[in-house]
Design a protein around this motif. Structure first.
Motif, PDB file in Angstrom:
ATOM      1  N   GLU A 201      46.918  44.738  43.181  1.00 52.35           N
ATOM      2  CA  GLU A 201      47.284  44.227  44.511  1.00 52.35           C
ATOM      3  C   GLU A 201      48.088  42.941  44.372  1.00 52.35           C
ATOM      4  O   GLU A 201      49.095  42.734  45.069  1.00 52.35           O
ATOM      5  CB  GLU A 201      46.021  43.978  45.338  1.00 52.35           C
ATOM      6  N   ARG A 204      51.599  43.705  43.055  1.00 52.15           N
ATOM      7  CA  ARG A 204      52.458  44.231  44.111  1.00 52.15           C
ATOM      8  C   ARG A 204      53.008  43.101  44.977  1.00 52.15           C
ATOM      9  O   ARG A 204      54.197  43.100  45.337  1.00 52.15           O
ATOM     10  CB  ARG A 204      51.655  45.226  44.970  1.00 52.15           C
ATOM     11  N   LYS A 205      52.167  42.127  45.256  1.00 52.48           N
ATOM     12  CA  LYS A 205      52.580  41.008  46.104  1.00 52.48           C
ATOM     13  C   LYS A 205      53.568  40.099  45.381  1.00 52.48           C
ATOM     14  O   LYS A 205      54.632  39.762  45.923  1.00 52.48           O
ATOM     15  CB  LYS A 205      51.347  40.213  46.530  1.00 52.48           C
ATOM     16  N   ALA A 350      45.221  42.173  51.235  1.00 55.32           N
ATOM     17  CA  ALA A 350      45.219  43.615  50.961  1.00 55.32           C
ATOM     18  C   ALA A 350      44.393  44.382  51.986  1.00 55.32           C
ATOM     19  O   ALA A 350      44.434  45.631  52.010  1.00 55.32           O
ATOM     20  CB  ALA A 350      44.674  43.871  49.565  1.00 55.32           C
TER      21      ALA A 350
END
Length: 355
Positions: A201, A204-205, A350
């Motif tokens: 997560e 991805r950020k 998330a």
């Protein structure tokens, strides 16, 4: 006031002075009582300080228990057993490892909370504990107020893996494809809320990509999905995938630490591969109950620094895909808070539901 009353008052004052001073220069009973009380009051702090100091100086006088919140055979269990053997030699008492897995570390924490703050019961905490503080609605204990840090021991990173037969030869290849085809690529991790899952997560950020994070129950399940081509990359521990790397079933594109993994020195970090600011490092550390005397904490911390610096420990830890490094209690507390704040933000952004 009349003259008579004033004279009477002076007589009473003179008489009291005589009583306290004692007739003919000998101590009176009241004076002895006053002096005795003052002496006791002065001795009390020294007495208790002396006892605490003596306890710390003599510590340890009996075996010390290390409570591990994971089952036997895991990285935390293995590394702490190795450290326990060395600590026994340094401090002259046996260090006994007890496994209390379950409930996200709650079972182990409750076991420690039954003990006294005397340094004879320790617990292993990990970066997973920092995640749990935000992942659970009610963790059941507060690791930052009820426990106190001693030192870290084992540090480990994660890896980004691809299929050796696939199109991603570098991490840059994967990121370029993800940006060209948003929402199309899949990243595999183990269970939601795990260190690997939150690392994905966070990746991805920080990388600014739109990818799907697909969770599996176990590391072998992830590897099978990677081999079958069901996912594009996976984020997992290099230790868990060591066999797959040896058998050319998986390719390590990058590691998530701030430095290259000594076991895989040719593999770049994610930051070196272009994901600026991305760093995920796991750790295992020793804690004990809050209120344990500072001198005992220092003695344990000094011993942990000695263990972490041993060449044989450094070598064995590297074989396990981790590295040995100690921190001071203050440094450990700062590391815990840094990780807690970061994972709390990742969990919130998330939209991961608290348990």
């Amino acid at each position: 006031m009349t003259v008579a009353n004033n004279q009477e008052s002076n007589k009473e004052e003179i008489q009291m002075k005589k009583i306290v001073a004692g007739e003919n220069g000998s101590p009176s009973r009241i004076r002895r009582m006053l002096l005795g009380a003052a002496a006791i009051a002065a001795l009390v702090p020294a007495m208790f300080g002396g006892v605490a100091g003596a306890q710390a100086q003599d510590y340890p006088t009996k075996p010390i228990r290390i409570i591990v919140p994971f089952g036997p055979g895991g990285l935390a269990d293995i590394t702490m057993r190795l450290a326990g053997e060395k600590l026994s030699g340094i401090l002259g008492q046996q260090f006994v490892v007890e496994n209390h897995p379950g409930a996200g570390g709650v079972a182990a924490a409750n076991e420690l909370l039954k003990s006294d703050p005397d340094g004879y019961d320790l617990i292993v905490m990990s970066n997973g504990t920092t995640i749990a503080t935000s992942l659970f609605k009610n963790l059941g204990y507060d690791p930052q107020t009820q426990f106190t840090p001693i030192s870290t021991l084992a540090w480990f990173d994660l890896g980004v893996f691809s299929n050796p037969e696939g199109e991603y030869k570098t991490l840059e290849d994967f990121i370029s494809k993800a940006k060209a085809e948003p929402g199309y690529l899949n990243v595999a991790t183990v269970n939601p809320g795990s260190s690997q899952n939150l690392a994905a997560e966070y990746f991805r950020k920080v990388a600014g990509i739109d990818v799907n994070i697909v969770t599996y129950r176990t590391s072998p399940d992830i590897l099978a999905a990677l081999i079958r081509g069901e996912v594009d990359v996976a984020i997992e521990s290099p230790t868990a995938f060591s066999g797959a790397l040896e058998n050319n079933q998986a390719k390590l594109l990058a590691v998530t630490g701030s430095q290259r993994n000594p076991t895989y020195p040719d593999v770049p970090t994610a930051q070196e591969a272009g994901v600026e600011g991305y760093e995920v490092v796991g750790w295992n550390a020793l804690y004990t109950l809050a209120g344990t005397p500072d001198d005992i904490i220092k003695k344990l911390n000094d011993a942990m620094f000695e263990v972490a610096g041993m060449p044989e420990i450094q070598k064995r830890f590297m074989e396990l895909g981790t590295s040995a490094r100690a921190l001071t209690p203050d440094e450990m507390a700062a590391q815990f808070e840094k990780d807690r704040a970061r994972w709390a933000e990742v969990i919130e952004s998330a939209g991961i539901e608290k348990r």
